[in-house]
Every structure is written in structure tokens, then in C-alpha cells.
Design a protein around this motif. Structure first.
Motif, PDB file in Angstrom:
ATOM      1  N   ASP A 181       0.800  -1.256  -0.070  1.00  0.00           N
ATOM      2  CA  ASP A 181      -0.135   0.117   0.640  1.00  0.00           C
ATOM      3  C   ASP A 181       0.775   1.201   0.154  1.00  0.00           C
ATOM      4  O   ASP A 181       1.460   1.755   0.984  1.00  0.00           O
ATOM      5  N   ALA A 182       0.863   2.390  -0.932  1.00  0.00           N
ATOM      6  CA  ALA A 182       1.311   3.499  -1.155  1.00  0.00           C
ATOM      7  C   ALA A 182       1.788   3.818  -0.904  1.00  0.00           C
ATOM      8  O   ALA A 182       1.904   5.540  -0.607  1.00  0.00           O
TER       9      ALA A 182
ATOM     10  N   PRO B 201       7.382   7.140 -10.939  1.00  0.00           N
ATOM     11  CA  PRO B 201       7.151   6.617 -11.729  1.00  0.00           C
ATOM     12  C   PRO B 201       8.008   5.195 -11.191  1.00  0.00           C
ATOM     13  O   PRO B 201       9.589   5.606  -9.897  1.00  0.00           O
ATOM     14  N   LEU B 202       8.533   3.991 -11.645  1.00  0.00           N
ATOM     15  CA  LEU B 202       8.727   2.827 -10.451  1.00  0.00           C
ATOM     16  C   LEU B 202      10.184   2.633 -10.330  1.00  0.00           C
ATOM     17  O   LEU B 202      10.699   2.702 -11.901  1.00  0.00           O
TER      18      LEU B 202
ATOM     19  N   PRO C 106       8.941   6.951  -5.189  1.00  0.00           N
ATOM     20  CA  PRO C 106       9.848   6.203  -5.579  1.00  0.00           C
ATOM     21  C   PRO C 106      10.597   5.803  -5.187  1.00  0.00           C
ATOM     22  O   PRO C 106      11.058   4.273  -4.696  1.00  0.00           O
ATOM     23  N   GLU C 107      11.035   6.901  -3.929  1.00  0.00           N
ATOM     24  CA  GLU C 107      12.780   6.585  -3.100  1.00  0.00           C
ATOM     25  C   GLU C 107      12.299   5.403  -2.164  1.00  0.00           C
ATOM     26  O   GLU C 107      12.601   4.600  -1.964  1.00  0.00           O
ATOM     27  N   ASP C 108      10.750   6.115  -1.414  1.00  0.00           N
ATOM     28  CA  ASP C 108      10.630   5.088  -0.441  1.00  0.00           C
ATOM     29  C   ASP C 108      10.251   3.651  -1.006  1.00  0.00           C
ATOM     30  O   ASP C 108      10.505   2.978   0.190  1.00  0.00           O
ATOM     31  N   LEU C 109       9.975   2.630  -1.728  1.00  0.00           N
ATOM     32  CA  LEU C 109      10.407   1.591  -2.013  1.00  0.00           C
ATOM     33  C   LEU C 109      11.533   0.823  -2.186  1.00  0.00           C
ATOM     34  O   LEU C 109      11.134  -0.709  -0.961  1.00  0.00           O
TER      35      LEU C 109
ATOM     36  N   PRO D 288       7.685   3.361   7.650  1.00  0.00           N
ATOM     37  CA  PRO D 288       8.539   2.913   8.242  1.00  0.00           C
ATOM     38  C   PRO D 288       9.792   3.395   8.504  1.00  0.00           C
ATOM     39  O   PRO D 288      10.587   2.322   9.912  1.00  0.00           O
ATOM     40  N   GLU D 289      10.288   3.513   7.641  1.00  0.00           N
ATOM     41  CA  GLU D 289      11.638   4.490   7.503  1.00  0.00           C
ATOM     42  C   GLU D 289      11.412   5.672   8.333  1.00  0.00           C
ATOM     43  O   GLU D 289      12.957   4.952   9.077  1.00  0.00           O
TER      44      GLU D 289
END
Lengths: 159, 351
Positions: A80-81, A116-117, A87-90, B44-45
């Protein structure tokens, strides 16, 4: 791209199963739609259809990432984004590992939050909207063949 | 017997010193709520970085408040599952380092089982068998317990947790985050029967919960039926356009429905199982309306109602230390291979 009107929640579930029929390990599924549009319902049907344990499947809004084992091989990463800011949080969530191992199907709710991914385009993009009496949906496969091969949801109606 | 408890499963860094299983000598909680407000939820981070900064000062403060030193500790207990993995790791690593250096037993405790022990803190022991309702931002679970170390899951949410539903309702009504207290405040001025919202009916005699439909019904009640098709579809109004009275009515009606959804299943569980106590734990048990309804239910079934004190409803380390003590006293303990785990079934193991 294909569009349908989904008149009830069972139609959303049917669509989840239709999409599942075309997925393979390494795919990314990007889903967008407002609160209550049916994103988690769709993912639940998709994951169940692919062999995930129904008891394990739930909304990842709180924990951000859920992982469901699929029978003998493979897994679904359900993300859940909504609370991610880009994207950097992924990356700290394990993105590189999911991409490298190639046995995962990564399903992202609120995908526009992480667009973008980082490294790969989604195999399919799904957009859902609240409309009077149900939901409208657009499904766009990167690969036309898979798009053509996907069966339509039985109760889906032409928009 | 003094146990140091450590808890870091989500956004609270907590440490506590507990004598035996119930006598709390100190319970320190460093909350990160303010850090996460802009995101309307825990990131979380950010959470794990903050845990790392807080863990040592929080442990020091717990010892100082209890008036003890590391050498007085007999065991270290830590919440090792379930939770955000990056957050859990900080607490688990700290606990392992302490247990190893002090040469005392280490005990990994299931976070949810600890919530069900929380009503015993600073209080009388819980009488078993007990039906437990655990309701928080990440969990909505109904349990049957014959002793503190084991729980059978009778039902759980099939979609959103009830606390998550409150958070989403808070965002939807522009009431703020966290949604629980925000909705409760707004609801005080509203009428509970103003708007009829659905209580999910789960098939058969299942004791599961569902809150996704309630959230969607609230959305429609607040913003109207959408107009247009596909990409062009829009809700006819924004929440900003609602009067304060309307928002209060929506909040009160939502709260009433969410509470009734919980109560209905707890009632069914009590019909099906013999119990001496009804236990309540988790942040949502801070809700006054829910507490009132549980009181009535317990009276009707003639059981002892045991809801944790508000400070022990939310995440804390005293519940971890208390349950860790019970585990150690029964001869269980973990070794230094103890792992943090994001998910762990309550049924799977005791602690």
C-alpha cells in the motif's frame, strides 16, 4: 486498454481472477483508485486465485507490505503506497530484493504515489473509479498479447 | 523477580520494569505520533530511525524511574512479532545485547498476546477462561484463552482493522490523525442514529469482522453518489462543504456502527463459549463508547470485564515484561537466535 463497468463487488472479484490468469512471476501490478474503490477487494481475489491462503490476505494499509506464499513456488508482495512519498521510499521496503529474486508478483495499491517505479514498468495498470451503482475500471496491459488473452469479467458491462 | 520489557513493533519506543507479572515499577513510552501526522500513518523508515535514537534513553529512563540498575534485572523480554520489521529489529537487537551482556534469560513475546495480558497490569490476575477482544490500528481479533500464554483465534478482520477504519474515517471527514480520538471528539456533538450505515454480516456463524464496507458507506454518505463515468467520475461534493453538524452526525453514526460491529461478534463469541472474563486490549479500547457497550455486555453475560487501563491499551512495554515473566516462570525462554517477524499467527505459538 479495456474498460468495464463493475456493477457489484462480485464483478470486482471476477476481474481480480481474470487478471490473475495472465500474471507470471516478476510482474508488477499497479492499481489506483480512491478510498473504497475496491483495490483491496481486487487484490484479495487475485491472490486467492493464485493460491495464497485467504486467511493471510488483508489490507496492507497499516503494515505497508504483506507477503503471501503461493503454493510451492513464488509469492505475492502486496503493498500500500498511500503513505509513501515517492519511488525512493520503495527501496527500504525491499524493492531490490523483490526485483532480483524474480519469483515475486508485486501488487501496488495507490501506485501513482510511487510513479515512476525505480527499475521496471508494471505489466498491468488498473484504474478504478466510484460511479453511481458500482465502479468503472480501466485495465491496461504493457503486453498487448496478454491484454488480448485476458478473459473479460463475466458480470462486467461495457462502459 | 524484575523483568525489563522492550517494545518497538510500530511507532512507540517503550521500555518498562515489572516485578513479577503485574507489578509495574516503570513504563516509559516515547511516541512518534507527531512525526507521522503529515503522512496520516506510520512511515516504516522514519519509525525505525526514530526507534534507534530513542531506545537507549528510553531503557535508561525505565531503569531510573524504577530505581534499579541493570544488575538488578532477572530477565529481558521483547516484543518480537508481529509488527513493522525494521522497527521490531531495533528492540530485538537491544534485548539480545542486554540479555547477553547481563547473562540473564531472554524472552521473545508475541505483541498481541501481551495486549491481552495488559488488563492484569497494576491489577488483579485475570480469571480464565476468557474471551479477548483485541482492537487496534493493525489488528481486530477475537480470542479464547485458558491461560495467558496461549490464545485460540475465534475471529479476525477479513479486510481493514477497526483502528484503520477509524483512521480512514478521520481522514475522510477531515477530522485529523490519529482517527480514533479525532472521530470520538467529533462524534460527541453528533447524533448516532442520524445516518444509517451497514454492519457487515459475515456468512454463517463466523466470528470474523469486516470494516471495508463501512468505510465505503461513510464515503458515500459524506460525499454523495458519484456522477459521470470512468476517468470523468466525480463525487458531487467535498467534505469541506459539509456543515459542522453534518460532520459530527457522520462521525457519531460511524462510531456507533463500528462499535456495534465489534459488540455483535463479541456477544456471539460469549454465547458460544463459556468464559469467566471478557478481556479488552489495544488502542481502540480507549474509545469511551466501546467501553460502555462492553460493560453492558459483560453485565448481561455475568462475566468479569477486564479492559486494560488506557495507558496499557496503547503499545507499551509493561505488558511485554509481564507476559515475559510468566513465560520465563514456566521455563520457556528464547536464545540469541530470536528473530523479529513481521507476521506471526497467534495460534502458532504461545510467545
Amino acid at each position: 486498454m479495456k474498460s468495464w463497468h463493475l456493477p457489484h463487488v462480485d464483478a470486482t472479484r471476477e476481474l481480480g481472477r481474470c487478471i490473475a490468469s495472465q500474471l507470471r512471476p516478476g510482474d508488477i501490478v499497479a492499481i489506483d483508485g480512491d478510498l473504497g474503490a475496491g483495490k483491496t477487494t481486487l487484490v484479495r481475489a487475485l491472490a486467492e486465485c493464485m493460491g495464497a491462503d485467504p486467511k493471510e490476505i488483508g489490507s496492507p494499509s497499516f503494515g505497508l507490505v504483506h507477503e503471501y506464499a503461493l503454493g510451492q513456488v513464488g509469492r505475492i508482495i502486496h503493498l500500500d503506497a498511500y503513505r509513501l512519498s515517492g519511488p525512493e521510499d520503495l527501496l527500504p521496503l525491499g524493492w531490490s530484493e523483490w526485483m532480483l529474486e524474480r519469483d515475486c508478483i508485486v501488487v501496488i495499491e495507490w501506485a501513482r504515489r510511487v510513479d515512476p517505479l525505480p527499475s521496471q514498468l508494471p505489466a498491468v495498470r488498473i484504474s478504478m473509479w466510484h460511479v453511481a451503482q458500482g465502479r468503472d475500471v480501466e485495465v491496461c496491459w504493457a503486453d498487448d498479447q496478454r491484454g488480448a488473452g485476458m478473459p473479460p469479467p463475466a458480470s462486467g458491462e461495457s462502459p | 523477580m524484575l523483568t525489563l520489557g522492550i517494545e518497538s513493533s510500530c511507532d512507540e519506543t517503550a521500555a518498562a520494569v515489572v516485578h513479577g507479572d503485574r507489578d509495574v515499577r516503570s513504563s516509559i513510552v516515547a511516541t512518534q505520533h507527531e512525526l507521522h501526522v503529515p503522512y496520516a500513518g506510520v512511515v516504516p523508515e522514519i519509525a525505525s530511525r526514530r526507534h534507534l535514537e530513542c531506545i537507549t534513553p528510553v531503557i535508561d529512563e525505565a531503569l531510573r524511574t524504577a530505581g534499579v540498575t541493570f544488575d538488578d534485572l532477572n530477565a529481558i523480554a521483547v516484543g518480537h512479532a508481529p509488527g513493522l520489521i525494521g522497527s521490531l529489529l531495533i528492540g530485538v537487537s537491544a534485548a539480545k545485547a542486554l540479555a547477553w551482556s547481563l547473562d540473564v534469560p531472554l524472552m521473545g513475546v508475541h505483541h498481541l498476546l501481551a495486549h491481552l495480558h495488559a488488563p492484569a497490569l497494576d491489577n488483579e490476575p485475570i480469571q480464565y477462561p476468557a474471551i479477548g477482544l483485541l482492537a487496534s490500528g493493525g489488528h481486530t481479533t477475537l480470542t479464547l484463552q485458558h491461560e495467558p500464554m496461549h490464545a485460540t483465534v475465534l475471529g479476525q478482520t477479513i479486510d481493514d482493522a477497526v483502528g484503520e477504519a477509524f483512521d480512514k474515517a478521520g481522514t475522510l471527514l477531515g477530522a485529523g490523525y490519529p482517527g480514533g480520538p479525532a472521530i470520538e471528539r467529533l462524534a460527541q456533538r453528533g447524533r448516532e442514529d442520524a445516518i444509517r450505515l451497514p454492519i457487515a454480516r459475515i456468512r454463517g456463524d463466523s466470528l470474523d469482522f469486516s470494516f471495508a464496507g463501512l468505510k465505503t458507506a461513510l464515503l458515500y454518505a459524506a460525499r454523495g453518489t458519484p456522477v459521470g463515468r470512468g476517468r470523468e467520475a466525480r463525487f458531487p461534493r467535498d467534505v469541506d462543504s459539509l456543515s459542522d453538524d453534518m460532520r459530527a452526525d457522520l462521525a457519531a453514526s460511524f462510531q456507533w456502527t463500528a462499535v456495534q460491529s465489534l459488540i455483535r461478534q463479541v456477544d456471539a463469541a460469549m454465547e458460544q463459549h463459556e468464559a469467566q472474563s471478557l478481556i479488552g486490549g489495544g488502542g481502540v479500547l480507549c474509545n469511551t463508547r466501546l467501553r460502555q457497550e462492553l460493560e453492558q455486555l459483560a453485565q448481561r453475560h455475568q462475566v468479569d470485564l477486564r479492559i486494560a487501563a488506557p495507558k496499557y491499551c496503547v503499545d507499551n512495554a509493561a505488558m511485554i515484561a509481564g507476559l515475559g515473566h510468566i513465560a520465563c516462570a514456566q521455563g520457556h525462554h528464547s536464545d540469541l537466535t530470536l528473530q523479529a517477524r513481521a507476521r506471526l499467527n497467534l495460534d502458532a505459538q504461545g510467545c
